[in-house]
Design an enzyme around this catalytic site. Structure first.
Site, short mmCIF file in Angstrom:
data_model
loop_
_atom_site.label_atom_id
_atom_site.label_comp_id
_atom_site.label_asym_id
_atom_site.label_seq_id
_atom_site.Cartn_x
_atom_site.Cartn_y
_atom_site.Cartn_z
N GLU A 103 61.43 114.75 10.15
CA GLU A 103 62.83 114.45 9.80
C GLU A 103 63.13 112.95 9.78
O GLU A 103 64.17 112.52 10.27
CB GLU A 103 63.78 115.15 10.79
C1 TNX Z 1 64.03 120.65 14.08
S1 TNX Z 1 61.23 120.84 14.53
C2 TNX Z 1 63.55 119.54 14.74
C3 TNX Z 1 64.14 119.18 16.04
C4 TNX Z 1 65.27 120.08 16.43
C5 TNX Z 1 64.92 121.50 16.07
C6 TNX Z 1 65.94 122.49 16.52
C7 TNX Z 1 61.25 119.43 14.37
C8 TNX Z 1 59.95 118.87 14.22
N1 TNX Z 1 62.44 118.83 14.37
O1 TNX Z 1 64.55 117.85 16.01
O2 TNX Z 1 65.48 119.96 17.80
O3 TNX Z 1 64.76 121.59 14.70
O4 TNX Z 1 65.51 123.78 16.30
#
Ligand code: TNX
Length: 540
Positions: A346
């Protein structure tokens, strides 16, 4: 399934012939002799444990742990003695027996045997043989002995997990289990950043993971909401960046001594700690602690919300790589395990070009300090370094193009750890009424988290690229052990089974019965869990 049935059939035949020579006191598989005048008690049928063992030959008389039982460790291995001490620690409070540990040779008792010759059992496998005179756990490695001890625990009545004296009897069904894992990487992740979990809570979770032969504890040590590990060369990371959490509570961080305490406790349960510093996104806590890390030289405020994707390290500044070098060096020095997780998910505020540049510079730093890179699967959009592992967290519905990118990396030698969010994200709600958790990946009931195949999950990824599975638990909505447990149980054991058991044993209808038998164990241990209607829990 078929292979398994065959084993049980073989066992049944074996048992049939044993009946012919049955001596007094020989018990049926699944039924024990009356003991001390009490009503006959059912033994747990051999192999009715989670994760399902690779091979089971049930039959013959049960073994009874009594006040005379000794735990024998017949070599002078310190590790084997420690496993024996751990086992005694599990058994003493509920049985009330002394269970002395001895290195004297003998054919009776609970025998833990490290065998150089048992190479076929591999780095984590074990053999458990039970008959009237003894239970013998044989392994090539201490880890195998430890996993064998977990199986032994589950063969005993659930009351063995109680912290006060229980009536017994303590019977282990007769026969032989030979068992070793399908995958070497069987992980669970705890997000200690969104909410901080202190050392005792982490230890509690480690104990629960060990029950199911999980062997990696991934700690998500940094994120926008908090930096949770002391770094001497950048002290404000923890002192300021760790001073709050989601919702604005006080947060916290591990001193180096505390982190080492977790690492050592995990090692005593044969789990390896995989520390994660999430970069270049998910870095607000670091950016807030040091203005220099920001492209504009201005530190943002601390963040206590739950948005993602708004922060980025400054890819163009040299100081960024001094920072990464210092953090990785100090963290690697504290971490005996092989891996260092660099996040990489992300990074919505980092351009693609910058992301690739960043990963090209950071991966060699991890290698320089002797660690293997793990990154979330977005790393496959850059150039994963040789030997790197990508942790897949997409969904069934993730685009074919994104899965193809992961598959292409896997074909080029990148290993995969599978954590599909709509299967094994333990923070997903079970259904619309679940009071905790998130639902962005959909609701994940127990069967859904169990019924998928890691070996064939990413189309086009070679089966050999799959190193294993991991169940992440993100903590935006969780701050207590009870909440952690409610989300992890009963899904976590299913993920553990996908990581450990041969695919031939995979079958929801038989799994759910084995899973149901865990409920009374969790009750005895004081572990909170979700009583899913999909699981045939025994009546109270
Ligand atoms: C996605 S999974 C994210 C996290 C969040 C999560 C909540 C991932 C690699 N990044 O930053 O906490 O979803 O489900």
């Amino acid at each position: 399934m078929r292979q398994h049935q065959k084993q049980y059939h073989r066992a049944a035949r074996l048992f049939g012939s044993l009946l012919l020579v049955a001596a007094a006191g020989v018990s049926a598989v699944g039924a024990a002799p009356a003991h001390h005048g009490s009503a006959p008690q059912a033994t747990t049928p051999l192999g009715q444990v989670v994760p399902a063992p690779a091979s089971v030959e049930a039959g013959g008389p049960a073994y009874a742990i009594t006040s005379n039982t000794r735990i024998r460790v017949e070599d002078h291995s310190r590790d084997a003695r420690q496993v024996a001490a751990y086992l005694a620690g599990v058994l003493r409070p509920s049985t009330g027996y002394r269970l002395p540990i001895t290195d004297k040779h003998g054919h009776d008792g609970i025998r833990l045997e490290l065998s150089r010759g048992a190479k076929d059992l591999g780095a984590e496998g074990y053999r458990l043989r039970s008959d009237r005179g003894s239970v013998t756990i044989t392994a090539h490695s201490p880890a195998g002995l430890f996993h064998g001890v977990q199986t032994l625990r589950q063969q005993l009545p659930a009351a063995v997990e109680a912290s006060s004296r229980q009536p017994g009897p303590w019977l282990v069904a007769g026969g032989t289990i030979e068992d070793s894992p399908k995958y070497g990487y069987r992980g669970a992740m705890l997000d200690v950043s969104r909410h901080f979990f202190g050392v005792d809570k982490v230890k509690r979770y480690i104990d629960q993971l060990a029950l199911y032969k999980i062997n990696k504890l991934h700690l998500h040590l940094s994120d926008d909401q908090g930096w949770r590990i002391a770094i001497d060369s950048w002290p404000r990371l923890a002192e300021y960046g760790g001073s709050t959490q989601v919702g604005g509570g006080q947060g916290g961080y591990y001193t180096k001594a505390q982190y080492l305490e977790i690492v050592q406790y995990a090692a005593s349960r044969y789990l390896e700690v995989v520390p994660e510093i999430d970069m270049p996104g998910h870095t607000n806590a670091a950016l807030a602690s040091y203005p220099d890390l920001n492209c504009d030289g201005v530190a943002p405020p601390l963040y206590t919300g739950t948005s993602v994707g708004f922060s980025s390290l400054c890819v163009g500044k040299d100081v960024t790589y001094d920072f990464v070098d210092d953090v990785v060096r100090e963290l690697a020095a504290l971490t005996p395990g092989k891996y260092l997780h660099i996040g990489g998910d992300e990074a919505h505020s980092t351009s693609h070009e910058d992301y690739v540049t960043f990963m090209d510079k950071v991966q060699p730093i991890v290698a320089k300090y002797g660690k293997t890179v793990i990154g979330w699967h977005q790393l496959t959009g850059a150039t994963p370094s040789k030997g790197a592992i990508a942790q897949y967290w997409g969904l069934d519905g993730t685009s074919a193009a994104e899965k193809a990118q992961v598959a292409a990396a896997a074909q080029n030698g990148t290993g995969l750890v599978l954590s599909p969010a709509d299967r094994v994200y333990l923070d997903m709600k079970y259904n619309k009424d679940t009071p905790l958790g998130l639902a962005w990946a959909g609701y994940v009931e127990v069967q859904r988290s169990y019924d998928w195949n890691p070996g064939s999950y990413i189309p086009g990824a070679p089966g050999s690229s799959v190193q294993g599975v991991e169940a992440p638990l993100w903590s935006e909505t969780l701050s207590t052990s009870s909440q952690v447990e409610y989300m992890a149980f009963p899904r976590l054991p299913g993920v553990a089974e996908l990581g450990w058991s041969p695919p031939a044993t995979h079958d929801w209808d038989t799994y759910k019965v084995r899973l149901a038998a865990q409920g009374p164990r969790w009750d005895a241990l004081g572990v909170n869990y979700y009583k899913s209607a999909q699981v045939p829990w025994p009546a109270d």
